[in-house]
Scaffold this active site. Structure first.
Site, short mmCIF file in Angstrom:
data_model
loop_
_atom_site.label_atom_id
_atom_site.label_comp_id
_atom_site.label_asym_id
_atom_site.label_seq_id
_atom_site.Cartn_x
_atom_site.Cartn_y
_atom_site.Cartn_z
CG HIS A 119 -16.72 -8.03 -0.08
ND1 HIS A 119 -15.98 -7.94 1.07
CD2 HIS A 119 -15.86 -8.36 -1.07
CE1 HIS A 119 -14.71 -8.19 0.78
NE2 HIS A 119 -14.62 -8.45 -0.51
CB CYS A 138 -17.35 -7.81 6.97
SG CYS A 138 -18.44 -8.78 8.01
CG HIS A 139 -14.30 -7.11 4.20
ND1 HIS A 139 -15.34 -8.02 4.13
CD2 HIS A 139 -13.24 -7.79 4.67
CE1 HIS A 139 -14.92 -9.20 4.54
NE2 HIS A 139 -13.64 -9.09 4.87
N GLY A 140 -16.19 -2.78 5.18
CA GLY A 140 -16.45 -1.36 4.94
C GLY A 140 -17.28 -1.01 3.72
N PRO A 153 -15.66 -2.64 -1.00
CG PRO A 153 -15.08 -4.48 0.32
CD PRO A 153 -15.41 -3.00 0.40
#
Ligand code: FES
Length: 174
Positions: A119, A138-140, A153
């Site tokens: 990502h 960080c964003h899963g 993501p």
């Protein structure tokens, strides 16, 4: 690409091998400073590959080495972890790849991937996430035991760098 440090890794997940001291075959470690003084092209070449003795990576363990300034995860998967990676219908994957495509035949338990999330480049945590592969806080993004993206993501699987076994024990990455 920026690499952000994420949560504190556990000792089990993140046994860091200093490539210059432990993991790199002696010749490369000795040659580098010498070549470095001669010309930049040769020094770039010396950095282009890393040789790692993988014989001490125990089943279930992930070690991290450095290659071209990036972390590379070397995971010696257990039978259960491999089975989980292979019992997946790849048509359901965002970036379809079989586990066999991501390892070297005859060394199937050893998964070697660049340790940056596809990502935005954070370093994912090993033995984490619902597939017990890696989890990027960080964003899963969630990766499986083959380093394939399963949720979140990140668009692509963790990248398998070019590598080859130059003996039964030693892998040359790059
Ligand atoms: S950088 Fe890993 S999920 Fe965003």
């Amino acid at each position: 690409m920026a690499t952000l440090d994420t949560a504190e890794p556990t000792r089990r997940d993140f046994l860091y091998l200093a490539t210059g001291a432990v993991a790199t075959v002696g010749v490369a470690a000795l040659a580098w400073p010498f070549i470095d003084q001669m010309n930049p092209d040769a020094s770039a070449l010396a950095l282009a590959s890393t040789e790692v003795d993988v014989s001490s990576v125990q089943p279930g363990q992930i070690v991290t080495v450095k290659w071209r300034g990036k972390p590379v995860f070397i995971r010696n998967r257990t039978a259960k972890e491999m089975e989980e990676a292979r019992n997946v219908d790849i048509k359901t994957l965002p970036d379809p790849q079989t586990d066999q495509e991501r390892v070297k035949k005859g060394h199937d338990s050893l998964l070697i991937v660049v340790g940056t999330c596809t990502h935005l480049g954070c370093v994912p945590l090993g033995h984490a996430g619902e597939y017990d592969g890696w989890f990027c806080p960080c964003h899963g993004s969630v990766y499986d035991t083959s380093g394939r993206i399963r949720k979140g993501p990140a668009p692509l699987n963790l990248i398998v760098p070019p590598y080859e076994f130059i003996s039964e024990k030693v892998v040359k990455i790059g």
